[in-house]
Design a protein around this motif. Structure first.
Motif, mmCIF file in Angstrom:
data_model
loop_
_atom_site.group_PDB
_atom_site.id
_atom_site.type_symbol
_atom_site.label_atom_id
_atom_site.label_comp_id
_atom_site.label_asym_id
_atom_site.label_seq_id
_atom_site.Cartn_x
_atom_site.Cartn_y
_atom_site.Cartn_z
ATOM 1 N N ILE A 195 0.839 -1.193 0.000
ATOM 2 C CA ILE A 195 0.000 0.000 0.000
ATOM 3 C C ILE A 195 0.880 1.251 0.000
ATOM 4 C CG2 ILE A 195 -1.799 1.289 1.213
ATOM 5 C CD1 ILE A 195 -2.752 -1.328 2.407
ATOM 6 N N PHE A 196 0.790 2.003 -1.083
ATOM 7 C CA PHE A 196 1.603 3.213 -1.200
ATOM 8 C C PHE A 196 0.803 4.480 -0.936
ATOM 9 C CE2 PHE A 196 4.301 0.225 -3.443
ATOM 10 C CZ PHE A 196 5.562 0.610 -3.021
ATOM 11 N N THR A 197 -0.512 4.388 -1.118
ATOM 12 C CA THR A 197 -1.335 5.579 -0.919
ATOM 13 C C THR A 197 -1.689 5.756 0.556
ATOM 14 O OG1 THR A 197 -3.151 4.152 -1.609
ATOM 15 C CG2 THR A 197 -2.349 5.733 -3.208
ATOM 16 N N SER A 198 -2.267 6.893 0.868
ATOM 17 C CA SER A 198 -2.654 7.157 2.248
ATOM 18 C C SER A 198 -4.116 6.788 2.453
ATOM 19 C CB SER A 198 -2.441 8.631 2.577
ATOM 20 O OG SER A 198 -1.066 8.926 2.470
ATOM 21 N N GLY A 199 -4.433 6.402 3.656
ATOM 22 C CA GLY A 199 -5.812 6.018 3.931
ATOM 23 C C GLY A 199 -5.907 5.283 5.249
ATOM 24 N N GLU A 200 -6.942 4.474 5.367
ATOM 25 C CA GLU A 200 -7.128 3.771 6.625
ATOM 26 C C GLU A 200 -7.512 2.312 6.388
ATOM 27 O OE1 GLU A 200 -8.964 4.699 11.054
ATOM 28 O OE2 GLU A 200 -9.823 5.709 9.315
ATOM 29 N N LEU A 201 -6.913 1.433 7.182
ATOM 30 C CA LEU A 201 -7.254 0.017 7.116
ATOM 31 C C LEU A 201 -8.343 -0.251 8.136
ATOM 32 C CD1 LEU A 201 -3.690 -1.518 6.778
ATOM 33 C CD2 LEU A 201 -5.543 -1.735 5.103
ATOM 34 N N LYS A 202 -9.464 -0.792 7.658
ATOM 35 C CA LYS A 202 -10.614 -0.984 8.531
ATOM 36 C C LYS A 202 -11.210 -2.369 8.365
ATOM 37 C CE LYS A 202 -12.371 3.745 8.851
ATOM 38 N NZ LYS A 202 -13.488 4.602 8.441
ATOM 39 N N ARG A 203 -12.137 -2.636 9.230
ATOM 40 C CA ARG A 203 -12.816 -3.928 9.179
ATOM 41 C C ARG A 203 -14.312 -3.712 9.234
ATOM 42 N NH1 ARG A 203 -12.312 -8.302 14.060
ATOM 43 N NH2 ARG A 203 -14.084 -9.613 13.521
ATOM 44 N N LYS A 204 -15.024 -4.520 8.460
ATOM 45 C CA LYS A 204 -16.476 -4.532 8.605
ATOM 46 C C LYS A 204 -16.871 -5.990 8.683
ATOM 47 C CE LYS A 204 -20.658 -2.342 6.919
ATOM 48 N NZ LYS A 204 -21.571 -3.382 7.351
ATOM 49 N N ASP A 205 -17.400 -6.395 9.805
ATOM 50 C CA ASP A 205 -17.709 -7.801 10.054
ATOM 51 C C ASP A 205 -16.476 -8.646 9.738
ATOM 52 O OD1 ASP A 205 -20.296 -6.964 10.714
ATOM 53 O OD2 ASP A 205 -20.896 -7.036 8.609
ATOM 54 N N ASN A 206 -16.642 -9.599 8.832
ATOM 55 C CA ASN A 206 -15.500 -10.447 8.523
ATOM 56 C C ASN A 206 -14.814 -10.092 7.226
ATOM 57 O OD1 ASN A 206 -15.577 -11.785 10.892
ATOM 58 N ND2 ASN A 206 -16.849 -13.471 10.126
ATOM 59 N N SER A 207 -14.826 -8.792 6.900
ATOM 60 C CA SER A 207 -14.016 -8.403 5.757
ATOM 61 C C SER A 207 -13.162 -7.202 6.120
ATOM 62 C CB SER A 207 -14.884 -8.149 4.524
ATOM 63 O OG SER A 207 -15.868 -7.207 4.830
ATOM 64 N N LEU A 208 -12.015 -7.139 5.469
ATOM 65 C CA LEU A 208 -11.068 -6.060 5.708
ATOM 66 C C LEU A 208 -11.009 -5.202 4.461
ATOM 67 C CD1 LEU A 208 -8.132 -8.058 7.373
ATOM 68 C CD2 LEU A 208 -9.979 -6.786 8.490
ATOM 69 N N TYR A 209 -10.883 -3.910 4.658
ATOM 70 C CA TYR A 209 -10.768 -3.052 3.482
ATOM 71 C C TYR A 209 -9.862 -1.869 3.753
ATOM 72 C CZ TYR A 209 -14.384 -0.242 5.811
ATOM 73 O OH TYR A 209 -15.090 0.508 6.721
ATOM 74 N N PHE A 210 -9.407 -1.285 2.647
ATOM 75 C CA PHE A 210 -8.551 -0.110 2.723
ATOM 76 C C PHE A 210 -9.355 1.055 2.171
ATOM 77 C CE2 PHE A 210 -5.294 2.612 0.552
ATOM 78 C CZ PHE A 210 -4.754 3.128 1.719
ATOM 79 N N GLU A 211 -9.488 2.088 2.985
ATOM 80 C CA GLU A 211 -10.292 3.229 2.566
ATOM 81 C C GLU A 211 -9.377 4.416 2.300
ATOM 82 O OE1 GLU A 211 -14.672 3.908 3.639
ATOM 83 O OE2 GLU A 211 -13.495 4.860 5.226
ATOM 84 N N SER A 212 -9.462 4.919 1.078
ATOM 85 C CA SER A 212 -8.651 6.086 0.728
ATOM 86 C C SER A 212 -9.510 7.028 -0.091
ATOM 87 C CB SER A 212 -7.432 5.649 -0.078
ATOM 88 O OG SER A 212 -7.852 5.161 -1.336
ATOM 89 N N GLU A 213 -8.896 8.087 -0.573
ATOM 90 C CA GLU A 213 -9.643 9.035 -1.403
ATOM 91 C C GLU A 213 -10.258 8.345 -2.612
ATOM 92 O OE1 GLU A 213 -7.306 12.354 -2.501
ATOM 93 O OE2 GLU A 213 -7.624 13.396 -0.585
ATOM 94 N N ALA A 214 -9.568 7.303 -3.080
ATOM 95 C CA ALA A 214 -10.038 6.595 -4.269
ATOM 96 C C ALA A 214 -11.217 5.680 -3.963
ATOM 97 C CB ALA A 214 -8.889 5.786 -4.873
ATOM 98 N N GLY A 215 -11.578 5.591 -2.672
ATOM 99 C CA GLY A 215 -12.709 4.741 -2.325
ATOM 100 C C GLY A 215 -12.300 3.564 -1.464
ATOM 101 N N ARG A 216 -13.160 2.585 -1.449
ATOM 102 C CA ARG A 216 -12.978 1.440 -0.576
ATOM 103 C C ARG A 216 -12.467 0.254 -1.389
ATOM 104 N NH1 ARG A 216 -17.763 -0.039 3.707
ATOM 105 N NH2 ARG A 216 -17.232 2.027 4.514
ATOM 106 N N LYS A 217 -11.379 -0.354 -0.911
ATOM 107 C CA LYS A 217 -10.851 -1.506 -1.636
ATOM 108 C C LYS A 217 -10.789 -2.686 -0.683
ATOM 109 C CE LYS A 217 -7.128 -3.049 -4.411
ATOM 110 N NZ LYS A 217 -5.696 -3.062 -4.591
ATOM 111 N N TYR A 218 -11.496 -3.748 -1.010
ATOM 112 C CA TYR A 218 -11.522 -4.907 -0.118
ATOM 113 C C TYR A 218 -10.253 -5.742 -0.234
ATOM 114 C CZ TYR A 218 -16.085 -3.822 1.574
ATOM 115 O OH TYR A 218 -17.110 -3.198 2.216
#
Lengths: 334, 334
Positions: free
Chosen positions: A7-30
């Motif tokens: 991961i080179f961009t800035s953002g936040e690593l989050k969890r929703k139930d049993n999935s993990l995603y990376f949220e950045s300006e470009a949106g949500r990436k699972y």
């Protein structure tokens, strides 16, 4: 084979139930949790505790690199294997001087053999210094015999240090590019472009081995060459010695010789020279390709990826420690 | 001595220039970076990468525990105090037969002393069997001297086993309730209500000790009494021997004698008898209360909670292993 996520961009690593995603300006990436081996963070990435918990449950290591590309640390999940007997044996091989010396000797012999293999590959391909390279290949034979005379880990480390010094001197012949002179090994900060690449590549190699150690019964805290001080993980540093020449050094030669990385990929930073973000991206992309490349494995009689090769190496070390089979380090064939 | 920071509330760990702080509903709390060795996170705490970078520069480890208090993983900075030397010493005390025997002897002596202490408490309070209890208190003195004659861990374990058998026989005198007969020790599954409570209580005790071990430099995989099988953590089992009598057994007596748990809190399950969910809830709630109860600590001269008592015990074991002070197990005063 599970994948590595960078991961080179800035953002936040989050969890929703049993999935993990990376949220950045470009949106949500699972993140495909079942298919992810480890995560490398280069951008400004924050992480929630719930993310870490689920990553830990899925046995995913997370490696952090700072703004300048320096390795800062690793989130290492709780051991999932609980092999008290392996850790005891690992400790025994450190406490027992002879056993530690034997392992140290094997690691260094393996490391020198791999450096020699790199030199052999470039013996005919190098534009200059064919004689010097040939002479060093010969000299490395002697180095190996010096190892049997070393009676302390420090003496062995000195042999390795001298071999590596000689080896680095050949880089100028192999690369032969005025923009990438070796000069001398400089770290923290590296003082020129070539050293910047070596430092960055080595730190990636250390963390890759660490990720693989996590998948075995071995404990990264107990190493044999590098364990004189307990201020960092050390077994990964030992094992990386076997892989740095083929994983890092040859990659650097390729990147430079094919002009894939050039002057513009570096920046003056903190009194030294470092790869820029785009330079790091190219480096990581090519390393990742290389890690997925399969090579013929002599003993297995089949092709395995470089990443798998590291794991196999760790299993061999485990067998050595358990007294099942003396460790013979991997030696590349070309 | 640098300090450990524990965070139980929810919030975010952040950085501003060269200071680190924890931001929660209660406001901003600065972390004395130069004075902090590690941070234990129990609440729902998110962390920014810039926080981690500065924590890494200051060699601060960050340990994560989930909602239930289970250890999930650690952020290890590149350079950190990884306590490789503690694990080596811990292994040495296992590998060296005499050292292991000494520790095993101390654990068992401590365990018998604690069982004896429970008996002494009920010596006058029990409705029946005062004579039998008094006789066993006497006999336990001999048991302790038998320990010095044990020359293998197995022999010592046998002494402990006999002592525990005698001790369990007293349960019927202490409880004196036809709904809760001891009969004999049965596990997996427990065959009656009392055994169901003992099994459940012991398993909670093992995990509580395990949680505390993760807050020290000790490795739960290397134990001294219980290390013959390598399928589970073992140091926690050793240490639990010291705490089971006061934490579990006395709690059981209280729950039964005060009629807080009754027949209806059990179910026939898997060919055995187990606590129902509501029974487990009551048990856990009372245990939790007990863990927070403070008791007078002889040497510290102040009150500490039971949970803290476990941690202090682990520190003593660590000191023993590092050769600083011979381990003397905790002995309750009443």
């Amino acid at each position: 084979m599970k994948k590595t996520l960078y991961i080179f961009t800035s953002g936040e690593l989050k969890r929703k139930d049993n999935s993990l995603y990376f949220e950045s300006e470009a949106g949500r990436k699972y993140i495909p949790v079942e298919d992810t081996n480890d995560i490398y963070i280069f951008g400004e990435v924050d992480v929630t505790k719930r993310f870490l918990e689920f990553a830990a449950a899925k046995e995913i290591c997370i490696h952090y690199f700072n703004h300048y590309g320096y390795y800062t640390g690793t989130f290492y999940p709780r051991e999932h294997y609980n092999a008290g007997h392996v850790i005891l044996k690992q400790a025994e091989h450190y406490i027992d001087k002879e056993k530690r010396l034997e392992l140290a000797r094997i690691f260094i012999a393996g490391s020198i053999a791999q450096m020699r293999q790199v030199l052999k590959y470039y013996q005919t391909r190098a534009k200059n210094g064919k004689e010097e390279i040939t002479a060093l290949i010969e000299k490395f034979k002697e180095r190996t015999s010096e190892l049997s005379e070393g009676h302390t880990v420090e003496e062995l480390m000195a042999v390795e240090g001298h071999a590596r010094e000689d080896y680095y001197k050949m880089f100028d012949y192999i690369i032969n590019d005025p923009d990438f002179r070796f000069e001398k090994r400089s770290k923290r900060p590296p003082l020129n472009r070539l050293n910047a690449m070596i430092s960055f590549g080595n730190s990636l190699c250390y963390t890759m081995v660490l990720s693989e150690i996590y998948k075995t019964y071995l404990d990264p805290r107990i190493g044999y060459l590098h364990a004189t001080n307990f201020r960092r993980f050390s077994l990964n540093l030992d094992v990386a010695e076997i892989f740095k020449p083929i994983m890092v050094d040859r990659l650097i030669f390729m990147l430079i010789n094919k002009k894939m990385i050039g002057k513009k990929d570096f920046d003056k930073q903190m009194n030294g020279i470092l790869l820029t973000e785009s330079g790091r991206k190219k480096f990581v992309a090519e390393l990742d390709k290389r890690m997925q490349t399969t090579v013929n494995h002599r003993h297995l009689g089949k092709s395995v990826s470089y990443r798998r090769l590291i794991r196999l190496e760790l299993y061999k070390i485990q067998k050595h420690i358990l007294g099942e089979k003396t460790y013979e380090p991997y030696r590349s064939m070309w």
